[in-house]
Design an enzyme around this catalytic site. Sequence first.
Site, PDB file in Angstrom:
ATOM      1  N   LYS A 267      16.504  -4.216   8.633  1.00 21.47           N
ATOM      2  CA  LYS A 267      16.050  -4.425   7.282  1.00 21.47           C
ATOM      3  C   LYS A 267      16.997  -3.866   6.387  1.00 21.47           C
ATOM      4  O   LYS A 267      17.359  -2.620   6.568  1.00 21.47           O
ATOM      5  CB  LYS A 267      14.749  -3.948   7.033  1.00 21.47           C
ATOM      6  N   GLU A 355      -6.282  -4.631   5.352  1.00 20.70           N
ATOM      7  CA  GLU A 355      -7.295  -4.256   4.346  1.00 20.70           C
ATOM      8  C   GLU A 355      -8.409  -4.340   4.703  1.00 20.70           C
ATOM      9  O   GLU A 355      -9.254  -3.267   4.205  1.00 20.70           O
ATOM     10  CB  GLU A 355      -6.968  -5.387   3.066  1.00 20.70           C
ATOM     11  N   ARG A 383      -8.529  -8.995  -0.929  1.00 23.42           N
ATOM     12  CA  ARG A 383      -8.523  -9.492   0.514  1.00 23.42           C
ATOM     13  C   ARG A 383      -9.753  -8.768   1.342  1.00 23.42           C
ATOM     14  O   ARG A 383      -9.943  -9.266   2.459  1.00 23.42           O
ATOM     15  CB  ARG A 383      -7.205  -8.994   1.329  1.00 23.42           C
TER      16      ARG A 383
END
Length: 553
Positions: A267, A355, A383
């Site tokens: 990354k 979540e 969510r």
Amino acid sequence: MKINEIENPDFLQNLSYAELTELAGEIRTFLIENVSKTGGHFSSNLGMVETTIALHYVFNQKNDKIIFDVGHQGYTHKILTGRAKDFTTLRKKNGLSGFLKYKESIYDVWEAGHSSTSISAAAGFLEAKATGTDIGNVVVLIGDGSIQNGLAFSALNYLGDKKNQKAIIILNDNNMSISRNVGFLSNILDRVRIRKPYQFLRKLTPKFLRNFKRAISSYLHGGNMLASMGFRFFGPIDGHDIKTLIKYFTYAKNSEQSIIIHVKTTKGKGYEFAEADDLGAWHGTAAFDIATGKPLTETPEGQISWSKGIGDLLLTEAKKNSDIIVLSPAMIHGSGLSNFQKELPDQIIDVGIAEEHCIVMASALALTGKIPVVSIYSTFLQRAYDEINHDITRTNAHVIFLVDRAGIVGPDGSTHQGTFDLAFLSHLPNIVITMPKDLNEAAALLHYALYQHQGPFVIRYPRADISVLEVASSVPFGTWEIIRPLADINFICYGPAVSAFQDAIGSRNFGLINARYLKPLDINILRQIGKRKLVVYEEVQRLGGLGALIMDA
């Protein structure tokens, strides 16, 4: 190449491996130069350049479906599909979206700003293909942080039993989601990364010894659970080696069985500050100076972000009370909780991109006498709506919600606006919803929520900067504040808009009310207003917002 002149990915077929690698370098330079001017999702896109080139090289039929999870890693895809010339407008009004967008390109086959939806989307495309719809290969590119979500596992469970349907799943493993990954699956992938001898043994094993091969794979991968769900599993392979990527992707294309290819990427590759980031600070960035890595626009002196301000307030309270437990769904850095994690690591839990799990866990913590505080973005809170309803408000659990990025969040586009939470929370039982105008009010509301309130309590705040805390004052429960005396015309708002309206009104004869409590309403002040005109300003959906609640009252 002239990156701005690329119209579609067809030209890739005419390039050698060396030329494809050179193209990757040019795209990476293009991304660094452009995102440094506009801001945007940065590290995830730098890490995906070679993998995206290889995907478009191999899966090049017009009816192939390449599904990105999440769309924020699709910048190279946008370049290869003819949108490089629009990068100066990235994340601007009427400009190029920071995510994939149906209206932008026929190559954007799946539109998403939230994680873990891609494999379910693949299942839908495959069902349509089974009925005769003209669909080619269905390919999913999903990050290792996203695959930990229960939605992704539900889809894997479904597809694992569909022997007549083939999905190709590319698992982009950079050991990060937004911040560093957590959990059991992350540890499994760590073991796979370490056990490189499998690559060597797999090459030596004769093709006819397939069962023995699977046994070696199972042993070296620690009983890989993804393979046990019905998928062939390959990797890890170098996600920056285009020749190897094309080899494996071509094999997957010609296979008759669903395949997961574990691709290891870095990354932030190609930009030293992003490569060295292990907190997630470079996941998404504002415009910055390439040489120094410093933002082009500094936070004004005497101000901090709302996220950091709230995080600091919470840290102060938690130092005094070990029963305060903070939960975050992969948003430690973005929510201004890095210092909290550093100073009180035993009082903060990063649950990963989960979540729903986060909310239920908070409810159980509340039952034990702990004081759970859920720090979450507004757009991700939605969510977990069912869990908020069923496990928090229905039972009147003492859980505090710090709802970051509430209101309009312009550059992130339609998937990330914090304009829905008031509407979907306000009709739930037992819940209190607030939005302070400054950090002084925030401190008072947080203290009340922690120590005096007994049920669910929401504190909303925007993505913006705010003056540092001065002197915290008390805020009586359920009360509004009359900033300017009531008049024939009165403005009512909440959050930082209160100060903006106060400045705008100037010396004119308008009343101004700070509606810091959105639920319950201050009925006493409403009675004082009586039949005088009331203008409500808010950054939410009109139905279910404060204006609608006032009309109902």
